[in-house]
Design a protein around this motif. Sequence first.
Motif, PDB file in Angstrom:
ATOM      1  N   GLY A 139       5.201  18.697   3.994  1.00 23.21           N
ATOM      2  CA  GLY A 139       4.798  18.909   4.377  1.00 23.21           C
ATOM      3  C   GLY A 139       3.300  19.138   4.391  1.00 23.21           C
ATOM      4  O   GLY A 139       2.701  18.202   5.071  1.00 23.21           O
ATOM      5  N   VAL A 140       2.575  20.272   4.656  1.00 20.82           N
ATOM      6  CA  VAL A 140       0.822  20.424   4.761  1.00 20.82           C
ATOM      7  C   VAL A 140       0.347  19.262   3.493  1.00 20.82           C
ATOM      8  O   VAL A 140      -1.190  19.590   3.732  1.00 20.82           O
ATOM      9  N   PHE A 141       1.473  19.580   2.431  1.00 17.87           N
ATOM     10  CA  PHE A 141       0.469  19.069   1.150  1.00 17.87           C
ATOM     11  C   PHE A 141       0.673  17.102   1.626  1.00 17.87           C
ATOM     12  O   PHE A 141       0.300  16.903   0.096  1.00 17.87           O
ATOM     13  N   GLN A 142       1.415  16.553   1.874  1.00 17.81           N
ATOM     14  CA  GLN A 142       1.299  15.258   2.665  1.00 17.81           C
ATOM     15  C   GLN A 142      -0.106  14.899   2.474  1.00 17.81           C
ATOM     16  O   GLN A 142      -1.536  15.211   3.251  1.00 17.81           O
ATOM     17  N   ALA A 143      -0.343  14.245   1.400  1.00 15.91           N
ATOM     18  CA  ALA A 143      -1.797  13.274   1.927  1.00 15.91           C
ATOM     19  C   ALA A 143      -1.562  11.709   1.158  1.00 15.91           C
ATOM     20  O   ALA A 143      -0.622  11.060   0.624  1.00 15.91           O
ATOM     21  N   LEU A 144      -2.343  11.027   1.057  1.00 14.56           N
ATOM     22  CA  LEU A 144      -3.247   9.931   1.299  1.00 14.56           C
ATOM     23  C   LEU A 144      -4.633  10.143   0.804  1.00 14.56           C
ATOM     24  O   LEU A 144      -5.226  10.334   1.094  1.00 14.56           O
ATOM     25  N   PRO A 145      -4.627   8.929  -0.318  1.00 10.80           N
ATOM     26  CA  PRO A 145      -6.060   9.123  -0.787  1.00 10.80           C
ATOM     27  C   PRO A 145      -7.021   8.434   0.460  1.00 10.80           C
ATOM     28  O   PRO A 145      -6.014   7.550   0.390  1.00 10.80           O
ATOM     29  N   LEU A 146      -8.051   8.860   0.059  1.00  6.84           N
ATOM     30  CA  LEU A 146      -8.965   8.650   0.986  1.00  6.84           C
ATOM     31  C   LEU A 146      -9.262   7.265   1.162  1.00  6.84           C
ATOM     32  O   LEU A 146      -9.334   6.518   2.166  1.00  6.84           O
ATOM     33  N   SER A 147      -9.438   6.368   0.442  1.00  5.19           N
ATOM     34  CA  SER A 147      -9.980   5.168  -0.694  1.00  5.19           C
ATOM     35  C   SER A 147      -8.734   4.484   0.832  1.00  5.19           C
ATOM     36  O   SER A 147      -9.134   3.417   0.460  1.00  5.19           O
ATOM     37  N   LEU A 148      -7.441   5.112   1.224  1.00  2.00           N
ATOM     38  CA  LEU A 148      -6.488   4.088   1.198  1.00  2.00           C
ATOM     39  C   LEU A 148      -6.053   4.921   2.589  1.00  2.00           C
ATOM     40  O   LEU A 148      -5.430   4.351   3.389  1.00  2.00           O
ATOM     41  N   GLN A 208      -2.901   4.796  -6.846  1.00  5.34           N
ATOM     42  CA  GLN A 208      -3.033   6.381  -7.276  1.00  5.34           C
ATOM     43  C   GLN A 208      -2.511   7.271  -6.629  1.00  5.34           C
ATOM     44  O   GLN A 208      -2.045   7.481  -5.733  1.00  5.34           O
ATOM     45  N   ASN A 209      -2.593   8.438  -8.029  1.00  3.41           N
ATOM     46  CA  ASN A 209      -2.262  10.040  -7.666  1.00  3.41           C
ATOM     47  C   ASN A 209      -2.735  11.315  -6.525  1.00  3.41           C
ATOM     48  O   ASN A 209      -4.362  10.431  -6.375  1.00  3.41           O
ATOM     49  N   ILE A 210      -1.975  11.875  -6.315  1.00  6.84           N
ATOM     50  CA  ILE A 210      -3.360  12.521  -5.844  1.00  6.84           C
ATOM     51  C   ILE A 210      -2.698  14.064  -6.550  1.00  6.84           C
ATOM     52  O   ILE A 210      -1.591  13.995  -7.016  1.00  6.84           O
ATOM     53  N   VAL A 211      -3.322  15.175  -6.180  1.00  9.30           N
ATOM     54  CA  VAL A 211      -3.544  16.526  -7.298  1.00  9.30           C
ATOM     55  C   VAL A 211      -1.395  16.745  -6.980  1.00  9.30           C
ATOM     56  O   VAL A 211      -1.271  17.578  -6.004  1.00  9.30           O
ATOM     57  N   LEU A 239       2.331   9.075  -8.541  1.00 16.83           N
ATOM     58  CA  LEU A 239       3.001   7.756  -8.002  1.00 16.83           C
ATOM     59  C   LEU A 239       3.854   6.627  -8.995  1.00 16.83           C
ATOM     60  O   LEU A 239       4.096   6.086  -8.861  1.00 16.83           O
ATOM     61  N   LEU A 240       3.804   7.270  -9.871  1.00 18.85           N
ATOM     62  CA  LEU A 240       4.097   6.011 -11.723  1.00 18.85           C
ATOM     63  C   LEU A 240       5.659   5.965 -11.259  1.00 18.85           C
ATOM     64  O   LEU A 240       6.199   5.115 -11.307  1.00 18.85           O
ATOM     65  N   PRO A 241       6.260   7.259 -11.181  1.00 23.55           N
ATOM     66  CA  PRO A 241       7.524   7.007 -10.954  1.00 23.55           C
ATOM     67  C   PRO A 241       8.574   5.462  -9.430  1.00 23.55           C
ATOM     68  O   PRO A 241       9.117   5.320  -9.864  1.00 23.55           O
ATOM     69  N   TYR A 242       7.639   5.952  -8.468  1.00 19.77           N
ATOM     70  CA  TYR A 242       7.898   5.090  -7.404  1.00 19.77           C
ATOM     71  C   TYR A 242       7.264   3.498  -7.696  1.00 19.77           C
ATOM     72  O   TYR A 242       7.857   2.635  -7.496  1.00 19.77           O
ATOM     73  N   ILE A 243       6.410   3.183  -8.248  1.00 20.45           N
ATOM     74  CA  ILE A 243       6.546   1.867  -8.968  1.00 20.45           C
ATOM     75  C   ILE A 243       7.078   1.543 -10.606  1.00 20.45           C
ATOM     76  O   ILE A 243       7.881   0.349 -10.395  1.00 20.45           O
ATOM     77  N   GLU A 244       7.599   2.562 -11.387  1.00 23.14           N
ATOM     78  CA  GLU A 244       8.718   2.056 -11.653  1.00 23.14           C
ATOM     79  C   GLU A 244       9.994   1.764 -10.887  1.00 23.14           C
ATOM     80  O   GLU A 244      10.844   0.573 -11.870  1.00 23.14           O
ATOM     81  N   GLU A 245      10.577   2.497 -10.509  1.00 18.01           N
ATOM     82  CA  GLU A 245      11.362   1.902  -9.555  1.00 18.01           C
ATOM     83  C   GLU A 245      11.728   0.606  -9.050  1.00 18.01           C
ATOM     84  O   GLU A 245      12.375   0.302  -8.978  1.00 18.01           O
ATOM     85  N   VAL A 284       1.398  -0.854  -0.253  1.00 16.21           N
ATOM     86  CA  VAL A 284       0.106  -0.064  -0.371  1.00 16.21           C
ATOM     87  C   VAL A 284       0.872   1.350  -0.168  1.00 16.21           C
ATOM     88  O   VAL A 284       1.973   1.629   1.197  1.00 16.21           O
ATOM     89  N   GLN A 285       0.429   2.169  -0.834  1.00 17.81           N
ATOM     90  CA  GLN A 285       1.485   3.068  -1.391  1.00 17.81           C
ATOM     91  C   GLN A 285       1.756   3.973   0.108  1.00 17.81           C
ATOM     92  O   GLN A 285       0.575   3.895   1.400  1.00 17.81           O
ATOM     93  N   ARG A 286       2.560   4.895   0.314  1.00 14.12           N
ATOM     94  CA  ARG A 286       2.885   5.419   1.371  1.00 14.12           C
ATOM     95  C   ARG A 286       1.920   6.902   0.810  1.00 14.12           C
ATOM     96  O   ARG A 286       1.691   6.835   0.358  1.00 14.12           O
TER      97      ARG A 286
END
Length: 207
Positions: free
Chosen positions: A136-145, A189-192, A196-202, A129-131
Motif C-alpha cells: 500500500g502506501v508503505f510500498q517503497a524502494l531505497p532512494l539509491s536504487l 537494502q532493507n527499508i524501515v 530483504l534478507l528472507p528474499y535473498i535466502e529464498e 535489483v530488488q523490487r
Amino acid sequence: MSAASSVLSFATARATRDDGAREREERRQPMRSVRQRVVARARANEGVNIPTLLNNTPHARTTRQFFYDDCTKSVVAAVTAGEKRIKIKTEFPELNVSGDVYRVGTTLELVRHIATALARDGKRVKICVQRSMGQGVFQALPLSLSGVSKLLGMMDWEEDVVDAINPNGAIGADVPEPEDNVFLLVQPQNIVGYALLPYIEEMAAVA
C-alpha cells in the motif's frame, strides 16, 4: 674436533667478524636524517598505492578505474575458486549511498565491469535489483536504487558478452533459471519495517 664441529666453528667465527665489521662501518657513516629514516621505514612497509584526493568529485576516470579493477579481480578470483556467496563493500565517495556525492552512474559502471569480466570468463550473469517492498502506501524502494532497473535495461554491452548478461533480474525465489551461473545483486537494502534478507535466502536456496 670433528669435521662438523670445525665447519660450525668456522661459520660462527666468520659471522662474528662480519658483525664486527658491520658495526664499525655503521659508526663511520654519518647519522641519517630523520626524513631519511622515515622514508626508509615507509618503503619497508609499502603496500597498495590507492588513489588520493578522493574528496574531489566527480572522481577522475583513472581513480574510478582503480576501484573497478580491484573489485573485479577479487570477484572473478572468488568465483573461480568456487565461492558461492560473496559480499563486496566499497565505499569511496561516489559509491557511498549515505553521502551527498553518491553517483548511480558509478554504481552501474562497476556492475558492468564485473559482469563483463565474469561473462568473458565463461559465466552467464544475471544482474538483480530488488523490487519495491512493503504494501500500500508503505510500498517503497531505497532512494539509491530508484530508476536503477530502468537504467540497466538501457545500457549498452560489449558485443562479445551481450548474450551472456541478463540485466533484468530481481531478487526472489522466482528469479533463478537453469542457465544462470552468477547473480549480481546491486546494493540490496532493507527499508524501515521491511527486510530483504528472507528474499535473498529464498533465492539462494533455489539457485
